[in-house]
Design a protein around this motif. Sequence first.
Motif, PDB file in Angstrom:
ATOM      1  N   TYR A 247       0.755  -1.022   0.161  1.00 12.34           N
ATOM      2  CA  TYR A 247      -0.016   0.145   0.088  1.00 12.34           C
ATOM      3  C   TYR A 247       0.870   1.201   0.072  1.00 12.34           C
ATOM      4  O   TYR A 247       0.359   2.553   0.582  1.00 12.34           O
ATOM      5  CB  TYR A 247      -0.866   0.049   1.364  1.00 12.34           C
ATOM      6  CG  TYR A 247      -1.801  -1.391   1.172  1.00 12.34           C
ATOM      7  CD1 TYR A 247      -2.843  -1.226   0.425  1.00 12.34           C
ATOM      8  CD2 TYR A 247      -1.577  -2.167   1.813  1.00 12.34           C
ATOM      9  CE1 TYR A 247      -3.928  -2.243   0.688  1.00 12.34           C
ATOM     10  CE2 TYR A 247      -2.496  -3.167   1.983  1.00 12.34           C
ATOM     11  CZ  TYR A 247      -3.599  -3.260   1.213  1.00 12.34           C
ATOM     12  OH  TYR A 247      -4.409  -4.474   1.174  1.00 12.34           O
TER      13      TYR A 247
ATOM     14  N   SER B 191      -0.780   3.944  -2.027  1.00 12.41           N
ATOM     15  CA  SER B 191      -1.754   4.938  -1.129  1.00 12.41           C
ATOM     16  C   SER B 191      -1.165   5.629   0.077  1.00 12.41           C
ATOM     17  O   SER B 191      -1.838   6.811  -0.056  1.00 12.41           O
ATOM     18  CB  SER B 191      -2.634   3.655  -0.515  1.00 12.41           C
ATOM     19  OG  SER B 191      -3.357   2.708  -1.205  1.00 12.41           O
TER      20      SER B 191
ATOM     21  N   LEU C  86      -0.064   8.688  -2.055  1.00 12.62           N
ATOM     22  CA  LEU C  86      -1.064   9.549  -2.304  1.00 12.62           C
ATOM     23  C   LEU C  86      -1.749  10.283  -1.108  1.00 12.62           C
ATOM     24  O   LEU C  86      -1.686  11.560  -1.286  1.00 12.62           O
ATOM     25  CB  LEU C  86      -2.316   8.641  -2.766  1.00 12.62           C
ATOM     26  CG  LEU C  86      -3.299   9.318  -3.283  1.00 12.62           C
ATOM     27  CD1 LEU C  86      -3.393  10.085  -4.433  1.00 12.62           C
ATOM     28  CD2 LEU C  86      -4.626   8.441  -3.712  1.00 12.62           C
ATOM     29  N   GLY C  87      -1.735   9.743  -0.073  1.00 13.36           N
ATOM     30  CA  GLY C  87      -2.230  10.554   1.251  1.00 13.36           C
ATOM     31  C   GLY C  87      -1.182  11.874   1.609  1.00 13.36           C
ATOM     32  O   GLY C  87      -1.330  12.693   1.922  1.00 13.36           O
TER      33      GLY C  87
ATOM     34  N   THR D  98     -10.182   9.599   2.089  1.00 15.55           N
ATOM     35  CA  THR D  98     -10.407   8.156   2.470  1.00 15.55           C
ATOM     36  C   THR D  98     -11.606   7.620   1.733  1.00 15.55           C
ATOM     37  O   THR D  98     -11.522   6.598   1.323  1.00 15.55           O
ATOM     38  CB  THR D  98     -10.763   8.027   3.955  1.00 15.55           C
ATOM     39  OG1 THR D  98      -9.595   8.776   4.770  1.00 15.55           O
ATOM     40  CG2 THR D  98     -10.928   6.654   4.383  1.00 15.55           C
TER      41      THR D  98
ATOM     42  N   ALA E  51     -10.452   7.396  -2.149  1.00 17.91           N
ATOM     43  CA  ALA E  51      -9.680   6.316  -2.217  1.00 17.91           C
ATOM     44  C   ALA E  51     -10.371   4.995  -2.401  1.00 17.91           C
ATOM     45  O   ALA E  51      -9.964   4.010  -3.288  1.00 17.91           O
ATOM     46  CB  ALA E  51      -8.532   6.383  -1.360  1.00 17.91           C
TER      47      ALA E  51
ATOM     48  N   SER F 157      -6.497   0.107   1.777  1.00 21.09           N
ATOM     49  CA  SER F 157      -6.075   1.036   0.976  1.00 21.09           C
ATOM     50  C   SER F 157      -6.588   2.352   1.422  1.00 21.09           C
ATOM     51  O   SER F 157      -5.698   3.272   1.443  1.00 21.09           O
ATOM     52  CB  SER F 157      -6.418   0.726  -0.311  1.00 21.09           C
ATOM     53  OG  SER F 157      -5.692   1.891  -1.484  1.00 21.09           O
ATOM     54  N   SER F 158      -7.889   2.306   1.385  1.00 24.27           N
ATOM     55  CA  SER F 158      -8.396   3.772   1.815  1.00 24.27           C
ATOM     56  C   SER F 158      -7.868   4.149   3.166  1.00 24.27           C
ATOM     57  O   SER F 158      -7.595   5.327   3.525  1.00 24.27           O
ATOM     58  CB  SER F 158      -9.833   3.774   1.721  1.00 24.27           C
ATOM     59  OG  SER F 158     -10.438   2.838   2.603  1.00 24.27           O
TER      60      SER F 158
ATOM     61  N   THR G 196      -4.371   5.617   3.067  1.00 26.46           N
ATOM     62  CA  THR G 196      -4.387   6.854   2.537  1.00 26.46           C
ATOM     63  C   THR G 196      -4.679   7.802   3.442  1.00 26.46           C
ATOM     64  O   THR G 196      -4.280   8.905   3.665  1.00 26.46           O
ATOM     65  CB  THR G 196      -5.205   6.931   1.272  1.00 26.46           C
ATOM     66  OG1 THR G 196      -4.757   5.987   0.204  1.00 26.46           O
ATOM     67  CG2 THR G 196      -5.308   8.340   0.566  1.00 26.46           C
TER      68      THR G 196
ATOM     69  N   TYR H 176      -2.549  10.732   5.531  1.00 26.33           N
ATOM     70  CA  TYR H 176      -3.179  11.989   5.118  1.00 26.33           C
ATOM     71  C   TYR H 176      -3.226  12.626   6.548  1.00 26.33           C
ATOM     72  O   TYR H 176      -3.061  14.004   6.882  1.00 26.33           O
ATOM     73  CB  TYR H 176      -4.466  12.089   4.471  1.00 26.33           C
ATOM     74  CG  TYR H 176      -4.951  13.520   3.962  1.00 26.33           C
ATOM     75  CD1 TYR H 176      -4.670  13.898   2.505  1.00 26.33           C
ATOM     76  CD2 TYR H 176      -5.349  14.534   4.654  1.00 26.33           C
ATOM     77  CE1 TYR H 176      -5.137  15.129   2.131  1.00 26.33           C
ATOM     78  CE2 TYR H 176      -5.710  15.718   3.977  1.00 26.33           C
ATOM     79  CZ  TYR H 176      -5.529  16.185   2.900  1.00 26.33           C
ATOM     80  OH  TYR H 176      -5.962  17.206   2.282  1.00 26.33           O
TER      81      TYR H 176
END
Length: 291
Positions: free
Chosen positions: A135, A138, A141-142, A183, A186, A201-202, A205, A209
Amino acid sequence: MNLSAKTNKFLLKAQKNELTEHIIYENIAALVKDEKNHAILLQCAAEEQKHAGIWENITGKKCKPNKWKIFRYTLMARLLGYTFTLKLMEGGEKSASPAYRAISGEVPEAAAIAEDETKHEAALLDILDEERLQYVGSMVLGLSDALVELTGTLAGLTFALQNNRLVALSGLITGIAATLSMTSSAYLSEKADGKPHPVKSSLYTGGVYLLTVIVLILPYLLLPADAGLSAILILGAAVILLIAAFMFYVSVAKSESFFRKFGEMAAISISVAVLSFGIGLLVKHFLGIDI
């Protein structure tokens, strides 16, 4: 065996290091549930112990392991994952192999041990199925979204509002809302793409974040309300340190270039912050806002 003082000193250091890494491998193996990875680590531990025994037979002396190194690497494996920790150790293995080959003329056993160290590297490269590394995308990305969005927002608000408490309040509200949005987005994106674990995954992320939001807002909560310049300088330093720490982690765990990844993300985040800084000044000037 008659050894030079230099070689004898080197072998005692190698003996201590092999014994230390034997214990580290065993400790990390105890943390790993995957049977294949667990077996590889135990095999590496056994080989390190064998190497330490060979050096002990040659030096004729017993060594104690480096307890601080054992504690440090074991704790690192618990907090940051075994893949990252093993990759750091792999760097040590790479430096050991040529050193062993260099003394093989004086100590023939060193050539075989150097070959074992090379095999360790190949075996450790296969241990890259740790869940958190699946991940990384992910988490990146966050982190990148939080840095780009919140750094720009905080920089702009700092010079528009000139009150750290108001900036912290606005940033916190924005950050929490953005975390929830990120979240859920994602999750929907991963599910739409047919990915197997959209919830995990979310959460990776959103978790990264939110952590980034907290770190970036702290200067505005801890400093006096009128210390805007200090807050934004600390904000800039925090951004650089966050990017450097995370990119170092990813680059080591994934065997990728640190400087390329760090430079790219730092350039984007700092550019957005500077642009938002300018927008904040312009908004304050042209709208006549004076708080």
